[in-house]
Design a protein around this motif. Structure first.
Motif, short mmCIF file in Angstrom:
data_model
loop_
_atom_site.label_atom_id
_atom_site.label_comp_id
_atom_site.label_asym_id
_atom_site.label_seq_id
_atom_site.Cartn_x
_atom_site.Cartn_y
_atom_site.Cartn_z
N PHE A 64 0.84 -1.20 0.00
CA PHE A 64 0.00 0.00 0.00
C PHE A 64 0.87 1.24 0.00
O PHE A 64 0.65 2.18 -0.77
CB PHE A 64 -0.93 0.00 1.22
N ARG A 65 1.86 1.25 0.86
CA ARG A 65 2.77 2.39 0.98
C ARG A 65 3.45 2.69 -0.35
O ARG A 65 3.51 3.84 -0.78
CB ARG A 65 3.80 2.12 2.07
N THR A 66 3.94 1.66 -1.00
CA THR A 66 4.62 1.83 -2.29
C THR A 66 3.67 2.42 -3.32
O THR A 66 4.02 3.37 -4.03
CB THR A 66 5.16 0.49 -2.79
N ARG A 67 2.47 1.90 -3.39
CA ARG A 67 1.48 2.41 -4.35
C ARG A 67 1.07 3.84 -4.03
O ARG A 67 0.91 4.66 -4.92
CB ARG A 67 0.24 1.50 -4.36
N GLN A 104 -0.65 2.63 10.55
CA GLN A 104 -0.68 1.78 9.37
C GLN A 104 -1.60 2.36 8.32
O GLN A 104 -2.35 1.64 7.67
CB GLN A 104 -1.11 0.36 9.73
N SER A 105 -1.53 3.67 8.17
CA SER A 105 -2.39 4.35 7.21
C SER A 105 -1.56 5.28 6.34
O SER A 105 -0.36 5.47 6.56
CB SER A 105 -3.46 5.16 7.95
N HIS A 106 -2.22 5.88 5.38
CA HIS A 106 -1.55 6.84 4.51
C HIS A 106 -1.02 8.03 5.31
O HIS A 106 -0.02 8.64 4.94
CB HIS A 106 -2.53 7.32 3.43
N ALA A 107 -1.66 8.33 6.42
CA ALA A 107 -1.24 9.48 7.23
C ALA A 107 0.16 9.27 7.79
O ALA A 107 0.95 10.21 7.84
CB ALA A 107 -2.25 9.72 8.35
N GLU A 112 6.15 10.62 7.62
CA GLU A 112 7.53 10.27 7.28
C GLU A 112 8.05 11.12 6.12
O GLU A 112 9.19 11.61 6.16
CB GLU A 112 7.63 8.79 6.96
N LEU A 113 7.23 11.32 5.10
CA LEU A 113 7.66 12.11 3.96
C LEU A 113 7.87 13.58 4.31
O LEU A 113 8.65 14.27 3.66
CB LEU A 113 6.66 11.99 2.81
#
Length: 116
Positions: A64-67, A104-107, A112-113
């Motif tokens: 998910f993270r990669t996508r 474990q979410s997009h947030a 991190e970014l």
């Protein structure tokens, strides 16, 4: 100078700084006035297809993270992410999500970014 992640269901705190909702849909049961959201950049959220795929349990968090990181390379999302980076440099930014597992979410990817 810093970024942190909180659930939108937690009451606002004086040291939240800029409060940014990073979910595509407005959270259930929260009045807009009570949430005290300063920004809501929907173009920074995962696509509906990616969100549905992930929540259906079809893939791992790493996939998910990669996508999601690939989606963030699109022009609109990249511009919004750069804007948030500027806000982080200018002061505290609190990313808000309704996710039950923010880590474990997009947030958490956004935190991190943004260097949080």
């Amino acid at each position: 100078m810093s970024v942190r992640l909180r659930r939108i269901y937690e009451p606002p705190e004086p040291d939240d700084g800029l409060r940014v909702l990073v979910d595509r849909l407005w959270p259930r049961g929260i009045a807009k006035e009570a949430a005290q959201v300063d920004e809501w950049p929907k173009g920074l959220t995962p696509s509906s297809e990616l969100r549905t795929w992930y929540h259906a349990g079809e893939g791992s968090y790493e996939e998910f993270r990669t996508r999601y990181e690939q989606e963030l390379e699109a022009p609109e999302a990249a511009e919004l992410l750069d804007g948030l980076r500027t806000s982080v440099r200018d002061g505290r930014v609190t990313l808000l999500t309704a996710s039950k597992k923010p880590e474990q979410s997009h947030a958490s990817v956004l935190v991190e970014l943004l260097g949080g």
